[in-house]
Scaffold this motif. Structure first.
Motif, PDB file in Angstrom:
ATOM      1  N   TRP A  58      -7.655  -6.708   4.217  1.00 21.07           N
ATOM      2  CA  TRP A  58      -7.074  -6.163   3.000  1.00 21.07           C
ATOM      3  C   TRP A  58      -5.552  -6.155   3.130  1.00 21.07           C
ATOM      4  O   TRP A  58      -4.996  -6.660   4.099  1.00 21.07           O
ATOM      5  CB  TRP A  58      -7.640  -4.764   2.710  1.00 21.07           C
ATOM      6  CG  TRP A  58      -7.483  -4.371   1.273  1.00 21.07           C
ATOM      7  CD1 TRP A  58      -6.746  -3.339   0.765  1.00 21.07           C
ATOM      8  CD2 TRP A  58      -8.061  -5.030   0.155  1.00 21.07           C
ATOM      9  NE1 TRP A  58      -6.845  -3.313  -0.601  1.00 21.07           N
ATOM     10  CE2 TRP A  58      -7.644  -4.348  -1.003  1.00 21.07           C
ATOM     11  CE3 TRP A  58      -8.875  -6.158   0.010  1.00 21.07           C
ATOM     12  CZ2 TRP A  58      -8.014  -4.740  -2.293  1.00 21.07           C
ATOM     13  CZ3 TRP A  58      -9.257  -6.544  -1.276  1.00 21.07           C
ATOM     14  CH2 TRP A  58      -8.826  -5.838  -2.397  1.00 21.07           C
ATOM     15  N   GLY A  59      -4.853  -5.581   2.140  1.00 25.62           N
ATOM     16  CA  GLY A  59      -3.404  -5.498   2.150  1.00 25.62           C
ATOM     17  C   GLY A  59      -2.926  -4.577   1.054  1.00 25.62           C
ATOM     18  O   GLY A  59      -3.670  -4.261   0.113  1.00 25.62           O
ATOM     19  N   GLU A  60      -1.693  -4.149   1.140  1.00 23.71           N
ATOM     20  CA  GLU A  60      -1.139  -3.237   0.138  1.00 23.71           C
ATOM     21  C   GLU A  60      -0.991  -3.912  -1.223  1.00 23.71           C
ATOM     22  O   GLU A  60      -1.297  -3.330  -2.253  1.00 23.71           O
ATOM     23  CB  GLU A  60       0.220  -2.692   0.605  1.00 23.71           C
ATOM     24  CG  GLU A  60       0.136  -1.551   1.583  1.00 23.71           C
ATOM     25  CD  GLU A  60      -0.490  -0.296   0.984  1.00 23.71           C
ATOM     26  OE1 GLU A  60      -0.113   0.101  -0.131  1.00 23.71           O
ATOM     27  OE2 GLU A  60      -1.371   0.281   1.633  1.00 23.71           O
ATOM     28  N   GLU A  61      -0.488  -5.140  -1.226  1.00 31.61           N
ATOM     29  CA  GLU A  61      -0.232  -5.847  -2.480  1.00 31.61           C
ATOM     30  C   GLU A  61      -1.422  -6.726  -2.833  1.00 31.61           C
ATOM     31  O   GLU A  61      -1.938  -7.455  -1.980  1.00 31.61           O
ATOM     32  CB  GLU A  61       1.036  -6.691  -2.373  1.00 31.61           C
ATOM     33  CG  GLU A  61       2.299  -5.883  -2.143  1.00 31.61           C
ATOM     34  CD  GLU A  61       2.566  -4.894  -3.270  1.00 31.61           C
ATOM     35  OE1 GLU A  61       2.328  -5.248  -4.445  1.00 31.61           O
ATOM     36  OE2 GLU A  61       2.996  -3.764  -2.971  1.00 31.61           O
ATOM     37  N   PRO A  62      -1.889  -6.688  -4.072  1.00 31.10           N
ATOM     38  CA  PRO A  62      -3.034  -7.509  -4.467  1.00 31.10           C
ATOM     39  C   PRO A  62      -2.710  -8.996  -4.447  1.00 31.10           C
ATOM     40  O   PRO A  62      -1.566  -9.402  -4.694  1.00 31.10           O
ATOM     41  CB  PRO A  62      -3.344  -7.026  -5.887  1.00 31.10           C
ATOM     42  CG  PRO A  62      -2.051  -6.458  -6.398  1.00 31.10           C
ATOM     43  CD  PRO A  62      -1.362  -5.879  -5.197  1.00 31.10           C
ATOM     44  N   ILE A  63      -3.700  -9.788  -4.132  1.00 30.54           N
ATOM     45  CA  ILE A  63      -3.578 -11.236  -4.178  1.00 30.54           C
ATOM     46  C   ILE A  63      -4.741 -11.780  -5.001  1.00 30.54           C
ATOM     47  O   ILE A  63      -5.786 -11.139  -5.129  1.00 30.54           O
ATOM     48  CB  ILE A  63      -3.594 -11.870  -2.770  1.00 30.54           C
ATOM     49  CG1 ILE A  63      -4.919 -11.573  -2.055  1.00 30.54           C
ATOM     50  CG2 ILE A  63      -2.408 -11.397  -1.943  1.00 30.54           C
ATOM     51  CD1 ILE A  63      -5.091 -12.304  -0.741  1.00 30.54           C
ATOM     52  N   GLY A  64      -4.568 -12.970  -5.560  1.00 27.03           N
ATOM     53  CA  GLY A  64      -5.639 -13.636  -6.276  1.00 27.03           C
ATOM     54  C   GLY A  64      -6.268 -12.767  -7.340  1.00 27.03           C
ATOM     55  O   GLY A  64      -5.595 -12.106  -8.135  1.00 27.03           O
ATOM     56  N   ASN A  65      -7.587 -12.717  -7.358  1.00 24.15           N
ATOM     57  CA  ASN A  65      -8.323 -11.992  -8.392  1.00 24.15           C
ATOM     58  C   ASN A  65      -8.249 -10.479  -8.232  1.00 24.15           C
ATOM     59  O   ASN A  65      -8.659  -9.740  -9.134  1.00 24.15           O
ATOM     60  CB  ASN A  65      -9.794 -12.431  -8.380  1.00 24.15           C
ATOM     61  CG  ASN A  65     -10.542 -11.994  -9.621  1.00 24.15           C
ATOM     62  OD1 ASN A  65     -10.104 -12.251 -10.742  1.00 24.15           O
ATOM     63  ND2 ASN A  65     -11.659 -11.314  -9.429  1.00 24.15           N
ATOM     64  N   GLU A  66      -7.728 -10.006  -7.102  1.00 22.26           N
ATOM     65  CA  GLU A  66      -7.603  -8.556  -6.900  1.00 22.26           C
ATOM     66  C   GLU A  66      -6.743  -7.906  -7.980  1.00 22.26           C
ATOM     67  O   GLU A  66      -6.939  -6.732  -8.313  1.00 22.26           O
ATOM     68  CB  GLU A  66      -6.989  -8.275  -5.520  1.00 22.26           C
ATOM     69  CG  GLU A  66      -7.855  -8.739  -4.362  1.00 22.26           C
ATOM     70  CD  GLU A  66      -7.109  -8.759  -3.040  1.00 22.26           C
ATOM     71  OE1 GLU A  66      -7.668  -9.289  -2.071  1.00 22.26           O
ATOM     72  OE2 GLU A  66      -5.964  -8.252  -2.985  1.00 22.26           O
ATOM     73  N   VAL A  67      -5.809  -8.674  -8.546  1.00 21.37           N
ATOM     74  CA  VAL A  67      -4.926  -8.165  -9.591  1.00 21.37           C
ATOM     75  C   VAL A  67      -5.733  -7.686 -10.797  1.00 21.37           C
ATOM     76  O   VAL A  67      -5.373  -6.714 -11.471  1.00 21.37           O
ATOM     77  CB  VAL A  67      -3.916  -9.260 -10.018  1.00 21.37           C
ATOM     78  CG1 VAL A  67      -3.052  -8.779 -11.175  1.00 21.37           C
ATOM     79  CG2 VAL A  67      -3.046  -9.667  -8.845  1.00 21.37           C
TER      80      VAL A  67
END
Length: 316
Positions: free
Chosen positions: A197-206
């Protein structure tokens, strides 16, 4: 408060519920089965203690038709479950590893580790490292477990796991290189639907803020002392030592309908492009969900995954 209806402190269904009286109710992954002589796969298994101090064991798997003195590739497997559910002794993992051992003709050590919230991160990693050191204690043929002394090829060792176990797999491979675990050669790692995971969304996580919030909540639940979701334990790309991964080959599996899909691709792309120097492959199962291969091991994509893993383990 009615003792028959204790007040809920944290509801993490469908995984577990934490009550205000301190009780923890795991909703899945609670069933365990003993080791066996499995007639369907012709694979035998047994349990062995790798830490008497912490009362921790692992499950070993070996093909019944192994000849005396025959050396087999050694796979160390780490189970999934968000760091908080499942064990190495559940029917899910027992049956899956019986089939993998049958198809690959390998010896397997399936590691059981302590789980959150009773044992927060980094305890699952520390237990897994202790298990690896126990495995390595057999490299000279004089360890406590005869199956490993007689049959493990310590020159061809692999780490593998699914979900949280894939996360652990990566971290153990990193530590293998940084801490110089002598006595084995790590030939490769297999990451199945890795829990990164990560703090900033990537790809479809947005487009999925609610699912993203759940992912953040789960990580902070398992690791309350964490700095953030950019902690290298959950976001390996943020690790300054990322390119120092000490194995020659990596195989990553992702599922098209898995919310963690983009994190698997992100890991693949960053490791491939950052000067690491090894060989990395990624395989996507379109239309499938997270750890579908454990839920439906006979489906077409699960069978294909098993064949890909077997091929990976036997590459020169």
């Amino acid at each position: 408060m009615d003792s028959q209806n204790p007040e809920v402190a944290l509801d993490l269904s469908p995984f577990l519920v934490v009550y205000k009286d301190g009780r923890i109710e795991r909703l899945i992954g609670t069933e365990i089965i003993p080791p066996s002589q499995d007639t369907n796969t012709n694979v035998q298994s047994k349990d062995a203690s790798y830490s008497q101090e912490a009362n921790l064991s692992c499950r070993l798997y070996l093909p019944n038709n192994t000849n005396p003195g025959q050396k087999l590739p050694l796979l160390v497997y780490f189970h999934g479950g968000d760091f908080c559910v499942e064990t190495a002794f559940s029917p899910t993992y027992h049956n899956y590893l019986n089939n993998l051992v049958k198809e690959a003709n390998i010896i397997v050590v399936s590691v059981d580790y302590r789980r959150a919230p009773e044992h927060h991160i980094p305890i699952p990693y520390e237990d897994s490292w202790t298990a690896l050191k126990w495995v390595v204690s057999h490299a000279n043929g004089d360890g406590p477990e005869e199956w490993l002394n007689r049959h493990a090829n310590f020159g061809k060792v692999f780490f593998a796991g699914d979900s949280a176990g894939a996360n652990i797999t990566h971290q153990m491979a990193m530590r293998y290189g940084l801490d110089k675990l002598h006595g084995i050669v790590l030939a490769g790692i297999v990451l199945i639907h890795p829990y990164f995971w990560g703090e900033e969304p990537i790809g479809n996580e947005v487009n999925e803020p609610e699912d993203s919030a759940i992912m953040h909540a789960f990580w902070h639940f398992a690791s309350p002392a964490t700095s953030s979701c950019d902690d290298p334990l959950i976001n390996p790309v943020a690790d300054p030592n990322f390119r120092s991964l000490r194995c020659k080959r990596v195989l990553v599996f992702v599922a098209g309908e898995d919310f963690l899909r983009d994190r698997g691709w992100y890991y693949y792309e960053n490791l491939r492009m950052n000067g690491w120097g090894g060989t990395i492959e990624i395989v996507e199962a379109e239309g499938e969900e997270h750890v579908f291969h454990l839920k439906n091991p006979t489906c077409k994509n699960a069978v294909a995954m098993l064949k890909d893993i077997v091929s990976f383990l036997h590459q020169d």
